[in-house]
Enzyme design. Structure first.
Site, PDB file in Angstrom:
ATOM      1  N   ASP A  34      -3.233   2.381  -5.813  1.00 32.40           N
ATOM      2  CA  ASP A  34      -2.055   2.387  -4.925  1.00 32.40           C
ATOM      3  C   ASP A  34      -1.902   1.127  -4.083  1.00 32.40           C
ATOM      4  OD1 ASP A  34      -3.922   2.845  -2.822  1.00 32.40           O
ATOM      5  OD2 ASP A  34      -2.408   3.984  -1.729  1.00 32.40           O
ATOM      6  N   GLU A  35      -2.580   0.053  -4.451  1.00 31.70           N
ATOM      7  CA  GLU A  35      -2.514  -1.172  -3.640  1.00 31.70           C
ATOM      8  C   GLU A  35      -2.471  -2.410  -4.496  1.00 31.70           C
ATOM      9  OE1 GLU A  35      -5.572  -1.624  -0.520  1.00 31.70           O
ATOM     10  OE2 GLU A  35      -5.464   0.565  -0.490  1.00 31.70           O
ATOM     11  N   ASP A  75       0.868  -1.188   0.000  1.00 33.74           N
ATOM     12  CA  ASP A  75       0.000   0.000   0.000  1.00 33.74           C
ATOM     13  C   ASP A  75       0.901   1.233   0.000  1.00 33.74           C
ATOM     14  OD1 ASP A  75      -2.998   0.880   1.882  1.00 33.74           O
ATOM     15  OD2 ASP A  75      -1.733   2.104   0.607  1.00 33.74           O
TER      16      ASP A  75
HETATM   17  P1  DGT Z   1      -2.143   6.000   3.536  1.00 32.34           P
HETATM   18  O1  DGT Z   1      -2.266   4.749   2.729  1.00 32.34           O
HETATM   19  O2  DGT Z   1      -2.944   5.978   4.792  1.00 32.34           O
HETATM   20  O3  DGT Z   1      -0.724   6.430   3.785  1.00 32.34           O
HETATM   21  O4  DGT Z   1      -2.781   7.179   2.694  1.00 32.34           O
HETATM   22  P2  DGT Z   1      -3.395   7.193   1.238  1.00 32.34           P
HETATM   23  O5  DGT Z   1      -3.600   8.615   0.868  1.00 32.34           O
HETATM   24  O6  DGT Z   1      -2.544   6.409   0.284  1.00 32.34           O
HETATM   25  O7  DGT Z   1      -4.790   6.528   1.496  1.00 32.34           O
HETATM   26  P3  DGT Z   1      -5.489   5.279   0.793  1.00 32.34           P
HETATM   27  O8  DGT Z   1      -4.534   4.190   0.586  1.00 32.34           O
HETATM   28  O9  DGT Z   1      -6.722   5.008   1.592  1.00 32.34           O
HETATM   29  O10 DGT Z   1      -5.978   5.846  -0.601  1.00 32.34           O
HETATM   30  C1  DGT Z   1      -5.161   5.914  -1.747  1.00 32.34           C
HETATM   31  C2  DGT Z   1      -5.502   7.140  -2.566  1.00 32.34           C
HETATM   32  O11 DGT Z   1      -6.895   7.119  -2.904  1.00 32.34           O
HETATM   33  C3  DGT Z   1      -5.309   8.436  -1.801  1.00 32.34           C
HETATM   34  O12 DGT Z   1      -3.995   8.952  -1.921  1.00 32.34           O
HETATM   35  C4  DGT Z   1      -6.338   9.331  -2.380  1.00 32.34           C
HETATM   36  C5  DGT Z   1      -7.451   8.437  -2.786  1.00 32.34           C
HETATM   37  N1  DGT Z   1      -8.525   8.456  -1.792  1.00 32.34           N
HETATM   38  C6  DGT Z   1      -8.566   7.869  -0.577  1.00 32.34           C
HETATM   39  N2  DGT Z   1      -9.690   8.131   0.073  1.00 32.34           N
HETATM   40  C7  DGT Z   1     -10.419   8.915  -0.761  1.00 32.34           C
HETATM   41  C8  DGT Z   1     -11.704   9.534  -0.660  1.00 32.34           C
HETATM   42  O13 DGT Z   1     -12.421   9.408   0.320  1.00 32.34           O
HETATM   43  N3  DGT Z   1     -12.102  10.271  -1.744  1.00 32.34           N
HETATM   44  C9  DGT Z   1     -11.324  10.420  -2.872  1.00 32.34           C
HETATM   45  N4  DGT Z   1     -11.752  11.136  -3.888  1.00 32.34           N
HETATM   46  N5  DGT Z   1     -10.119   9.867  -2.984  1.00 32.34           N
HETATM   47  C10 DGT Z   1      -9.663   9.127  -1.946  1.00 32.34           C
HETATM   48 CA    CA Z   2      -4.960   2.389  -0.459  1.00 32.33          CA
HETATM   49 CA    CA Z   3      -2.242   4.164   0.475  1.00 34.62          CA
END
Ligand code: DGT
Ligand code: CA
Ligand code: CA
Length: 362
Positions: A111-112, A13
Site C-alpha cells: 500500500d505504499e 500511502d
Molecule cells: P493508515 O495507513 O494508518 O491509514 O492505515 P493502514 O491500515 O494502511 O496501515 P499501514 O499503512 O501501516 O499498513 C498497510 C496494511 O498492512 C494494513 O492495511 C494492514 C497491514 N498491516 C499493518 N500493520 C500490520 C501488522 O502489524 N500485522 C499485519 N498482519 N498486517 C499489518
Molecule cells: Ca503503509
Molecule cells: Ca497505509
C-alpha cells in the site's frame, strides 16, 4: 529558479488499506467499525488485528492487538479475515496509475510507493497539483483514498504522507524541511525504532529538533559510527537515497467480477482469456518476461484462493499465460466445485526481456 536544484519526490500511502479494500467490495460496511484479522487458527478468536478502519480505531482497535481484546472493545464491529488476493489486485490498480504519472516508481509495500517526479514538474507547486490529480484519479478509478507527502527526499516525503491522515496531502518545500521536522516525535523519524527511541529518551531527547542539536561526536559515541551519522543527517531532513525500482517484487494482475456466479468452465475460460490478454498487453508494453502464472478464484463465500504454476524459464508469450490460466482454473474447479464470483489472472517474478532468447530463437 532555486527549486530546480532539488529533487521532488512523492510518497503515497493508502489509508487503512486492508479495511478500505473490504469497504469497497462490500459498501454496506461503510460507517461501521471494520476489523481485519490474522487468525492463528489455534482457537476461534486467537490471532491479532492486522488493521482496522477509522471507526474501529476510535474504539481503541489498532493493528497488533489480540482479536479477543478487539471483540471486547467492540462486540458489534465487523470482523473479517485477511483477503490478500483482493488487496494485491487493488494495489496493482493503484500502482498502475502512479507508474503512468512518474519517472520512477518504487513500490515499498502493498500500500505504499515513492514516485520520483523531478523533471516531470517544474517545482513544488506543480508537484502539489500532480499529487491532487493522483488522489482524484485513484478515488475515481480505484475507489480508495490515500495520503500523499511531497518533499525533496524519500525520508521527508514518507514522514509527510503520514502527517495528515486520512485523505491527506502534505507538501514540505526544501526551505521548510527543518521547521517541519523539529516538533515531531523522535519515533516519527522513519528508521528510528523502539530501541533507539527509548535510548534517545534516556538522553532527554524527545523531538526531532532536539535530536538535531546533538553533536555528531556525541551521537556516534552513543550509537556507533553508521547509526550515529545517520541520526545526525536524518534529524536535519537530509537523505540522499534514490528512488529505485525494486526488482522481483513486481507482478501484473487483472481481476474481474463475473456476470453471474458460476463454475461453468466455458464461461470462466472466456474470462481468463480476456484477462490473459490484458496482462499480456501490459507485459509487452514494458518488455517484461514472467516466471509464474497464477489463477485467482473468489467464491461466493468471499473466500479466495489461488493456484500458481512456476515455469522452468522466463517466458513472454500470450499462449503461455492463457493456457496456464485455463489449466489452473480447471484444476481449481476439480478440487473446489464451487460457484465463483470473481476470477483473476496474474503473472509474477518479472524480469526485463533484454538479451533473453525465447525458445524459438535457440
Ligand atoms: P493508515 O495507513 O494508518 O491509514 O492505515 P493502514 O491500515 O494502511 O496501515 P499501514 O499503512 O501501516 O499498513 C498497510 C496494511 O498492512 C494494513 O492495511 C494492514 C497491514 N498491516 C499493518 N500493520 C500490520 C501488522 O502489524 N500485522 C499485519 N498482519 N498486517 C499489518
Ligand atoms: Ca503503509
Ligand atoms: Ca497505509
Amino acid at each position: 529558479m532555486s527549486s530546480e536544484i532539488h529533487r521532488i519526490i512523492l510518497h503515497i500511502d493508502m489509508d487503512y488499506f486492508f479495511a478500505q479494500c473490504e469497504e469497497r467490495e462490500h459498501p454496506e460496511l461503510k460507517g461501521k467499525p471494520v476489523v481485519i484479522c490474522v487468525y492463528s487458527g489455534r482457537s476461534a478468536d486467537s490471532g491479532a488485528v492486522s488493521t482496522s478502519n477509522y471507526e474501529a480505531r476510535k474504539l481503541g482497535i489498532k493493528a497488533g492487538i489480540p482479536i479477543f481484546r478487539a471483540k471486547n472493545l467492540a462486540p458489534d464491529a465487523v470482523f473479517l479475515p485477511v483477503n490478500m488476493e483482493l488487496y494485491r489486485s487493488i494495489s496493482d490498480e493503484v500502482m498502475e496509475i502512479l507508474k503512468a504519472n512518474c519517472s520512477t516508481l518504487e513500490q515499498e509495500s502493498v500500500d505504499e510507493a515513492f514516485c520520483e517526479v523531478t523533471g516531470k514538474v517544474s517545482g513544488f507547486d506543480e508537484a502539489k497539483a500532480l499529487a491532487l490529480r493522483l488522489k482524484e484519479e485513484i478515488k475515481q478509478k480505484v475507489g480508495l483514498t490515500c495520503s500523499i507527502g511531497v518533499a525533496p527526499n524519500k525520508l521527508v516525503a514518507k514522514i509527510a504522507s503520514d502527517f495528515q491522515k486520512p485523505d491527506g496531502l502534505t507538501v514540505v518545500k526544501p526551505d521548510v524541511v527543518i521547521k517541519f521536522l523539529a516538533p515531531l516525535k523522535i519515533i516519527d523519524l522513519i528508521g528510528v525504532g523502539k530501541k533507539t527511541g527509548d535510548r534517545l529518551h534516556g538522553l532527554g531527547v524527545k523531538t526531532i529538533g532536539e535530536l538535531s542539536k546533538l553533536s555528531a561526536e556525541n551521537l556516534t559515541h552513543e550509537f556507533g559510527k553508521a547509526k550515529g551519522m545517520w541520526l545526525k543527517q536524518a534529524s536535519q531532513g537530509i537523505d540522499d537515497s534514490a528512488v529505485e525500482v525494486r526488482e522481483g517484487t513486481e507482478q501484473i494482475g487483472r481481476i474481474t467480477t463475473l456476470k453471474e456466479d458460476t463454475n461453468d468452465l466455458n464461461v470462466i475460460f472466456e474470462v481468463t482469456d480476456e484477462l490473459s490478454e490484458d496482462v499480456y498487453r501490459k507485459l509487452e508494453a514494458r518488455k517484461l518476461s514472467f516466471k509464474s502464472v497464477t489463477f485467482v478464484a473468489i467464491s461466493t463465500d468471499f473466500k479466495n484462493r489461488t493456484k500458481t504454476h512456476m515455469l522452468e524459464a522466463p517466458a513472454k508469450g500470450l499462449d503461455i499465460i492463457k493456457e496456464n490460466a485455463r489449466r489452473l482454473a480447471k484444476l481449481f474447479l476439480e478440487e473446489n466445485p464451487v460457484a465463483l464470483r470473481r476470477v483473476g489472472v496474474r503473472v509474477a517474478n518479472l524480469t526485463e526481456e533484454k538479451g533473453q532468447k525465447t525458445l524459438g530463437e535457440f
